[in-house]
Scaffold this active site. Structure first.
Site, short mmCIF file in Angstrom:
data_model
loop_
_atom_site.label_atom_id
_atom_site.label_comp_id
_atom_site.label_asym_id
_atom_site.label_seq_id
_atom_site.Cartn_x
_atom_site.Cartn_y
_atom_site.Cartn_z
N MET A 18 -13.36 5.75 -0.53
CA MET A 18 -13.63 5.81 0.56
C MET A 18 -12.18 6.83 1.18
O MET A 18 -11.12 5.82 1.04
CB MET A 18 -14.42 4.91 1.82
CG MET A 18 -15.32 4.01 2.16
SD MET A 18 -16.08 5.87 1.90
CE MET A 18 -17.19 5.74 3.61
N LYS A 22 -12.49 12.99 -2.11
CA LYS A 22 -13.49 13.44 -3.52
C LYS A 22 -14.30 14.97 -3.46
O LYS A 22 -14.12 15.60 -3.90
CB LYS A 22 -14.52 12.05 -3.18
CG LYS A 22 -13.57 10.63 -4.19
CD LYS A 22 -14.74 10.02 -4.42
CE LYS A 22 -15.69 9.27 -3.18
NZ LYS A 22 -14.95 8.91 -2.18
N GLU A 94 -21.24 12.66 -3.90
CA GLU A 94 -21.62 11.39 -3.57
C GLU A 94 -22.57 10.28 -5.22
O GLU A 94 -23.76 10.60 -4.33
CB GLU A 94 -22.49 11.37 -2.52
CG GLU A 94 -21.97 12.08 -1.55
CD GLU A 94 -20.90 11.07 -0.50
OE1 GLU A 94 -20.87 10.13 -1.09
OE2 GLU A 94 -20.60 11.54 0.58
N CYS A 151 -4.01 1.95 0.68
CA CYS A 151 -4.19 0.57 1.66
C CYS A 151 -3.27 0.92 2.89
O CYS A 151 -2.46 1.41 2.63
CB CYS A 151 -4.26 -0.42 0.76
SG CYS A 151 -4.29 -2.20 2.03
ZN LIG Z 1 -3.22 -3.86 1.53
#
Ligand SMILES: [Zn+2]
Length: 200
Positions: A18, A22, A94, A151
């Site tokens: 996510m 994209k 998607e 992240c």
């Molecule tokens: Zn991480």
């Protein structure tokens, strides 16, 4: 112009977590083809009823009209209805939400009609399992390309963590939630695992 010059048509899967832009990349790719005078058929599975079924939109504000594909739609037959437009390329957003049969339809379009198909989508769900469409794409795509996302800790994000109202990571529930009350955060596997452990 028919297909891509000097190349055999291919089935592509450009996947990411996510927030890896994209949809924006799908729309930029569409623009690039159209700038060269090529005709694009933009499609999207209709499972996501939170949004306008006939629009692909990205968080950075790009949007374009698309053909919604319902779960029982034959993409092979739907493509035939587009034949008068002389489509050069199919771009799908998607794509994780397509059925395996629909991915096979697109595989058949590549093989039999030499029209390239570029699928964008998620690899896995909030429990790190494949979606039906992404699984089939990993099985039959000619080219797999990862669209990377980071992240919070700086590692590559690969898990689409589902987060509840209290900020806890959810590990039970339906694969696809219609309604949008749940939130998602892209995490590396290590942060995801530690977040779950800290809740126990
Ligand atoms: Zn991480």
């Amino acid at each position: 112009m028919k297909g891509m010059v000097n190349t055999v048509a291919k089935l592509y899967f450009k996947y990411g977590a996510m927030g890896s832009s994209k949809s924006a990349q799908a729309l930029i790719t569409k623009f690039n083809y159209e700038e060269k005078g090529m005709k694009v058929w933009l499609i999207k599975p209709s499972i996501d009823t939170r949004e306008d079924l006939e629009v692909v939109s990205s968080r950075i504000g790009l949007k374009a009209k698309c053909t919604p594909i319902f779960p029982d739609t034959s993409i092979w037959e739907a493509f035939e209805s587009q034949i008068s437009r002389k489509i050069d390329v199919i771009i799908a957003d998607e794509s994780q939400f397509f059925t395996a049969e629909q991915i096979d339809d697109m595989r058949k379009i590549v093989d039999e009609l030499s029209v390239p198909v570029l699928c964008f989508g998620l690899r896995t769900d909030f429990r790190t399992n494949f979606f039906e469409g992404s699984k089939r794409l990993f099985e039959v795509a000619d080219k797999l390309t990862e669209i990377k996302n980071i992240c919070e800790c700086g590692r590559k994000a690969i898990v689409n963590a589902r987060i509840d109202d209290n900020g806890n990571v959810i590990t039970e529930g339906e694969q696809v939630l219609i309604g949008g009350e749940e939130r998602y955060t892209a995490m590396c596997h290590n942060c995801w695992r530690k977040a779950i452990a800290s809740q126990e």
